[in-house]
Enzyme design. Structure first.
Site, PDB file in Angstrom:
ATOM      1  N   GLY A  84       0.784  -1.222   0.231  1.00 55.24           N
ATOM      2  CA  GLY A  84       0.192   0.020   0.028  1.00 55.24           C
ATOM      3  C   GLY A  84       0.890   1.266  -0.022  1.00 55.24           C
ATOM      4  N   ALA A  85       1.988   1.648  -0.962  1.00 58.46           N
ATOM      5  CA  ALA A  85       2.646   2.315  -0.893  1.00 58.46           C
ATOM      6  C   ALA A  85       2.341   3.638  -2.010  1.00 58.46           C
ATOM      7  CB  ALA A  85       4.136   2.108  -1.204  1.00 58.46           C
ATOM      8  N   GLY A  88      -0.744   7.901   1.198  1.00 59.88           N
ATOM      9  CA  GLY A  88      -0.648   8.171   2.797  1.00 59.88           C
ATOM     10  C   GLY A  88       0.704   7.569   3.375  1.00 59.88           C
ATOM     11  N   GLY A  90       2.266   4.751   3.371  1.00 62.14           N
ATOM     12  CA  GLY A  90       2.931   3.872   2.843  1.00 62.14           C
ATOM     13  C   GLY A  90       3.959   4.666   1.834  1.00 62.14           C
ATOM     14  N   TYR A 265     -12.809  -2.839  10.696  1.00 62.54           N
ATOM     15  CA  TYR A 265     -11.536  -2.298  10.584  1.00 62.54           C
ATOM     16  C   TYR A 265     -10.656  -2.346  12.195  1.00 62.54           C
ATOM     17  CZ  TYR A 265      -7.865   1.221  10.489  1.00 62.54           C
ATOM     18  OH  TYR A 265      -6.568   1.963  10.591  1.00 62.54           O
TER      19      TYR A 265
HETATM   20  P1  NDP Z   1      -4.342   5.159   2.802  1.00 64.42           P
HETATM   21  O1  NDP Z   1      -5.789   4.804   2.128  1.00 64.42           O
HETATM   22  O2  NDP Z   1      -3.668   6.425   2.253  1.00 64.42           O
HETATM   23  O3  NDP Z   1      -3.293   4.008   2.315  1.00 64.42           O
HETATM   24  C1  NDP Z   1      -3.656   2.801   2.038  1.00 64.42           C
HETATM   25  C2  NDP Z   1      -3.033   2.048   1.178  1.00 64.42           C
HETATM   26  O4  NDP Z   1      -3.278   0.650   0.937  1.00 64.42           O
HETATM   27  C3  NDP Z   1      -3.245   2.613  -0.252  1.00 64.42           C
HETATM   28  O5  NDP Z   1      -2.195   2.447  -0.841  1.00 64.42           O
HETATM   29  C4  NDP Z   1      -4.208   1.481  -0.737  1.00 64.42           C
HETATM   30  O6  NDP Z   1      -4.127   1.416  -2.150  1.00 64.42           O
HETATM   31  C5  NDP Z   1      -3.779   0.228  -0.192  1.00 64.42           C
HETATM   32  N1  NDP Z   1      -4.618  -0.942  -0.310  1.00 64.42           N
HETATM   33  C6  NDP Z   1      -6.039  -0.939  -0.095  1.00 64.42           C
HETATM   34  N2  NDP Z   1      -6.569  -2.079  -0.296  1.00 64.42           N
HETATM   35  C7  NDP Z   1      -5.300  -2.784  -0.961  1.00 64.42           C
HETATM   36  C8  NDP Z   1      -5.415  -4.192  -1.506  1.00 64.42           C
HETATM   37  N3  NDP Z   1      -6.315  -4.934  -1.743  1.00 64.42           N
HETATM   38  N4  NDP Z   1      -4.237  -4.659  -1.919  1.00 64.42           N
HETATM   39  C9  NDP Z   1      -3.178  -3.810  -1.813  1.00 64.42           C
HETATM   40  N5  NDP Z   1      -2.970  -2.595  -1.444  1.00 64.42           N
HETATM   41  C10 NDP Z   1      -4.287  -2.083  -0.974  1.00 64.42           C
HETATM   42  O7  NDP Z   1      -4.177   5.061   4.358  1.00 64.42           O
HETATM   43  P2  NDP Z   1      -3.265   5.385   5.277  1.00 64.42           P
HETATM   44  O8  NDP Z   1      -1.938   5.763   4.836  1.00 64.42           O
HETATM   45  O9  NDP Z   1      -3.895   6.000   6.319  1.00 64.42           O
HETATM   46  O10 NDP Z   1      -3.117   3.996   5.947  1.00 64.42           O
HETATM   47  C11 NDP Z   1      -1.684   2.963   5.920  1.00 64.42           C
HETATM   48  C12 NDP Z   1      -1.764   2.172   7.228  1.00 64.42           C
HETATM   49  O11 NDP Z   1      -1.707   3.059   8.623  1.00 64.42           O
HETATM   50  C13 NDP Z   1      -2.782   1.335   7.372  1.00 64.42           C
HETATM   51  O12 NDP Z   1      -2.351   0.190   8.158  1.00 64.42           O
HETATM   52  C14 NDP Z   1      -3.784   2.015   8.575  1.00 64.42           C
HETATM   53  O13 NDP Z   1      -4.458   1.078   9.502  1.00 64.42           O
HETATM   54  C15 NDP Z   1      -2.780   2.764   9.290  1.00 64.42           C
HETATM   55  N6  NDP Z   1      -3.145   3.562  10.272  1.00 64.42           N
HETATM   56  C16 NDP Z   1      -3.640   4.925   9.874  1.00 64.42           C
HETATM   57  C17 NDP Z   1      -3.952   5.920  10.643  1.00 64.42           C
HETATM   58  C18 NDP Z   1      -4.520   7.367   9.980  1.00 64.42           C
HETATM   59  O14 NDP Z   1      -4.724   8.177  10.839  1.00 64.42           O
HETATM   60  N7  NDP Z   1      -4.569   7.343   8.737  1.00 64.42           N
HETATM   61  C19 NDP Z   1      -3.817   5.756  11.996  1.00 64.42           C
HETATM   62  C20 NDP Z   1      -3.240   4.530  12.259  1.00 64.42           C
HETATM   63  C21 NDP Z   1      -2.905   3.857  11.502  1.00 64.42           C
HETATM   64  P3  NDP Z   1      -5.008   2.502  -3.418  1.00 64.42           P
HETATM   65  O15 NDP Z   1      -3.924   3.733  -3.214  1.00 64.42           O
HETATM   66  O16 NDP Z   1      -4.830   1.638  -4.525  1.00 64.42           O
HETATM   67  O17 NDP Z   1      -6.110   2.741  -2.862  1.00 64.42           O
HETATM   68 MG1  PMR Z   2     -10.700   9.212  17.038  1.00 58.60          MG
HETATM   69  C1  PMR Z   2      -6.783  11.289  21.864  1.00 58.60           C
HETATM   70  C2  PMR Z   2      -7.999  10.941  21.583  1.00 58.60           C
HETATM   71  C3  PMR Z   2      -8.165  10.448  20.117  1.00 58.60           C
HETATM   72  C4  PMR Z   2      -7.268   9.931  19.185  1.00 58.60           C
HETATM   73  C5  PMR Z   2      -5.694  10.047  19.408  1.00 58.60           C
HETATM   74  C6  PMR Z   2      -7.991   9.663  18.042  1.00 58.60           C
HETATM   75  C7  PMR Z   2      -7.551   8.868  16.970  1.00 58.60           C
HETATM   76  N1  PMR Z   2      -9.131   9.534  18.363  1.00 58.60           N
HETATM   77  C8  PMR Z   2      -9.424  10.217  19.557  1.00 58.60           C
HETATM   78  C9  PMR Z   2     -10.629  10.596  20.284  1.00 58.60           C
HETATM   79  C10 PMR Z   2     -11.872  10.610  19.483  1.00 58.60           C
HETATM   80  N2  PMR Z   2     -12.108  10.155  18.439  1.00 58.60           N
HETATM   81  C11 PMR Z   2     -13.189  11.188  20.285  1.00 58.60           C
HETATM   82  C12 PMR Z   2     -13.168  11.611  21.580  1.00 58.60           C
HETATM   83  C13 PMR Z   2     -14.151  10.910  19.150  1.00 58.60           C
HETATM   84  C14 PMR Z   2     -15.524  11.453  19.465  1.00 58.60           C
HETATM   85  C15 PMR Z   2     -15.842  12.673  18.970  1.00 58.60           C
HETATM   86  C16 PMR Z   2     -13.558  10.428  18.196  1.00 58.60           C
HETATM   87  C17 PMR Z   2     -14.274  10.132  16.920  1.00 58.60           C
HETATM   88  C18 PMR Z   2     -13.585   9.053  15.793  1.00 58.60           C
HETATM   89  C19 PMR Z   2     -14.140   8.835  14.549  1.00 58.60           C
HETATM   90  C20 PMR Z   2     -15.678   8.592  14.514  1.00 58.60           C
HETATM   91  N3  PMR Z   2     -12.278   8.818  15.665  1.00 58.60           N
HETATM   92  C21 PMR Z   2     -12.066   8.171  14.776  1.00 58.60           C
HETATM   93  C22 PMR Z   2     -13.113   8.045  14.178  1.00 58.60           C
HETATM   94  C23 PMR Z   2     -13.218   7.408  13.080  1.00 58.60           C
HETATM   95  O1  PMR Z   2     -14.044   7.164  11.846  1.00 58.60           O
HETATM   96  C24 PMR Z   2     -11.500   7.032  12.693  1.00 58.60           C
HETATM   97  C25 PMR Z   2     -11.688   5.497  13.041  1.00 58.60           C
HETATM   98  O2  PMR Z   2     -11.843   5.173  14.043  1.00 58.60           O
HETATM   99  O3  PMR Z   2     -10.964   4.850  12.143  1.00 58.60           O
HETATM  100  C26 PMR Z   2     -10.968   3.463  12.319  1.00 58.60           C
HETATM  101  C27 PMR Z   2     -11.076   7.805  14.035  1.00 58.60           C
HETATM  102  C28 PMR Z   2      -9.645   7.930  14.494  1.00 58.60           C
HETATM  103  N4  PMR Z   2      -9.485   8.664  15.684  1.00 58.60           N
HETATM  104  C29 PMR Z   2      -7.989   8.341  15.954  1.00 58.60           C
HETATM  105  C30 PMR Z   2      -7.470   7.670  15.029  1.00 58.60           C
HETATM  106  C31 PMR Z   2      -6.002   7.503  14.615  1.00 58.60           C
HETATM  107  C32 PMR Z   2      -8.424   7.092  14.106  1.00 58.60           C
HETATM  108  C33 PMR Z   2      -8.508   6.724  12.980  1.00 58.60           C
HETATM  109  C34 PMR Z   2      -7.442   5.957  12.134  1.00 58.60           C
HETATM  110  C35 PMR Z   2      -7.067   4.547  12.571  1.00 58.60           C
HETATM  111  O4  PMR Z   2      -7.139   4.027  13.577  1.00 58.60           O
HETATM  112  O5  PMR Z   2      -6.482   3.774  11.916  1.00 58.60           O
END
Ligand code: NDP
Ligand code: PMR
Length: 390
Positions: A84-85, A88, A90, A265
């Site tokens: 997934g590079a 984002g 990657g 997820y």
């Molecule tokens: P992006 O959507 O930007 O990146 C995800 C990547 O995964 C894309 O390159 C996408 O490809 C690829 N992908 C999806 N499905 C497939 C598949 N079937 N085969 C191969 N590649 C695939 O999201 P992020 O950069 O945010 O996510 C990267 C990682 O970081 C994930 O593991 C996510 O859980 C983790 N993460 C993200 C957070 C965030 O806040 N964003 C927080 C914590 C963890 P394509 O470009 O073709 O869609």
């Molecule tokens: Mg969150 C310190 C508090 C904190 C952090 C670090 C995250 C990260 N979130 C926090 C708090 C809250 N979130 C609170 C208080 C709420 C209610 C208002 C809230 C809501 C929320 C939603 C609806 N947050 C979300 C969502 C998503 O749809 C995202 C998610 O769950 O994706 C799975 C998300 C996220 N919050 C984060 C992070 C890192 C995400 C997304 C990505 C992930 O886990 O990969």
């Protein structure tokens, strides 16, 4: 703000949730007395079995190791596969590694053209990356990718399982080519097969530090505030997974419950973190490979939220920047993951890395479920069956 609130979370519940001690996001940096691993192991026989030719020395591209006197042996360029590079985290990690000139990045992506364009527009030097096709939502594609990679003749020094899908608004489950619910099928099962197959290649590498990294997340950890936002991750007794996760004979959810895209997820992220630890228990001592997971921070503007409603996508970045202060840019998150790939001080195995406010890394605590060794063993065994390894 309403867009940030999951339907089941009221304001009242939110303030209650905020009272939960957030131990992991802004925790203090822990000292790490980490020793680098220098255990070159070439398994010639294994390489023969896999019909892989001699590993290329890549001397033309060698770079002297930092702070090493020039007469000392130079370290060859490392090869890292990043799934997934194409966007984002990657892409930012690929860029950060490739820019050092010390890494060749295999961008393992489902959309070849998108990945090529992304690499070009990110300015990744041409000689430092190769795009290879990988669709994690198909076990056949995973196996084909492994074959193609092996035929390239490159050694494998680091594997980063980064790709993921997040389907928070889906009303009904969708499925992979093999009939698994799409989020767990892609984020966990596809990566499970990939990393199991490529462990043999990591074992053969003569690179001083060989690593397998699986990206986790705070939202899968119920010992944090973020992990307590409903729906919470919960794998239960894995009955849905054991039943094949196909929504026909069994549930499409790991715990056997009703389909919920956001929960699927978060469950998949728990699987990622459990898998890393099970790898560590089974293979670290024997192979010297380091296994790690991480939460890179909330990268609120990535493509991960593409399926979310537009209002969420608008409000999520300022919410994370100014309210939770958990926001991190793609660039910064890429540097963090690149550290886990190559920094000698982050070579410890079995660790879930996080970063504090000053961007210093520390070993974080996983939730009770995400560190449950018995569940990790069961998850491993059930996953082996589903991907055809047992
Ligand atoms: P992006 O959507 O930007 O990146 C995800 C990547 O995964 C894309 O390159 C996408 O490809 C690829 N992908 C999806 N499905 C497939 C598949 N079937 N085969 C191969 N590649 C695939 O999201 P992020 O950069 O945010 O996510 C990267 C990682 O970081 C994930 O593991 C996510 O859980 C983790 N993460 C993200 C957070 C965030 O806040 N964003 C927080 C914590 C963890 P394509 O470009 O073709 O869609
Ligand atoms: Mg969150 C310190 C508090 C904190 C952090 C670090 C995250 C990260 N979130 C926090 C708090 C809250 N979130 C609170 C208080 C709420 C209610 C208002 C809230 C809501 C929320 C939603 C609806 N947050 C979300 C969502 C998503 O749809 C995202 C998610 O769950 O994706 C799975 C998300 C996220 N919050 C984060 C992070 C890192 C995400 C997304 C990505 C992930 O886990 O990969």
């Amino acid at each position: 703000m309403a867009a940030l609130l999951p339907s089941t979370l009221s304001i009242q519940k939110e303030s209650k949730a905020i009272a939960i001690k957030e131990t992991s996001l802004f925790g203090a940096a822990l000292p790490t007395s980490l020793k680098a691993e220098f255990s070159p192991c070439f398994h010639k026989e294994l390489r023969k079995k896999l019909s892989i030719g001699p590993i290329k020395a890549q001397t033309a591209a060698t770079t002297p190791a930092v702070n090493q006197p020039s007469e000392k042996k130079t370290l060859r360029k490392g090869t890292a596969i990043i799934t997934g590079a194409s966007s984002g985290l990657g892409l930012a990690t690929a860029k950060s590694l490739a820019e050092t000139g010390k890494w060749h990045v295999i961008m393992a992506c489902r959309n070849f053209l998108k990945a090529e364009k992304a690499a070009k527009s990110a300015g990744i030097p041409k000689e430092n990356y190769t795009v290879m096709h990988l669709d994690l939502a198909s076990l056949e594609s995973v196996r084909q990718f492994v074959d193609t990679f092996r035929r390239s003749g490159r050694p494998l020094d680091v594997l980063v399982c980064n790709a993921a899908v997040y389907l928070p608004t889906a009303k009904e489950p969708t499925f992979t080519a093999d009939g698994f619910e799409l989020s767990v099928g892609t984020n966990h099962l596809g990566h499970f097969l990939l990393s199991r197959l490529l462990l043999d290649d990591l074992k053969q590498s003569d690179y001083p530090q060989r690593r397998l990294i699986i990206v986790g997340s705070i939202t899968g950890n119920t010992n944090t505030l973020a992990g307590n936002v409903p729906p919470k991750a919960n794998l239960g007794d894995l009955r849905g997974l054991a039943g094949g996760l196909n929504g026909v004979g069994s549930s499409s959810m790991i715990d056997g419950g009703e389909f919920d895209g956001a929960k699927a997820y978060k469950d998949s992220k728990v699987c990622n973190m459990l898998t890393m630890q099970e790898f560590h228990r089974r293979f670290h001592e024997e192979t010297g490979v380091s296994f790690a997971s991480l939460y890179p921070g909330c990268i609120a503007e990535t493509g991960l939220f593409r399926e979310h409603i537009p209002l969420f996508r608008l409000l999520f970045p300022p919410f994370q920047k100014y309210i939770t202060k958990g926001y991190v840019s793609e660039d910064e998150a890429g540097k963090r993951l690149a550290q886990v790939v190559s920094d000698p001080s982050l070579s410890k195995s079995g660790v879930y890395w996080s970063w504090n406010k000053n961007s210093s890394s520390f070993e974080n605590q996983l939730s009770k479920e995400a560190s449950d060794a018995e569940k990790a063993r069961k998850l491993w065994e059930v996953s082996e069956k589903l991907v055809g390894l047992a």
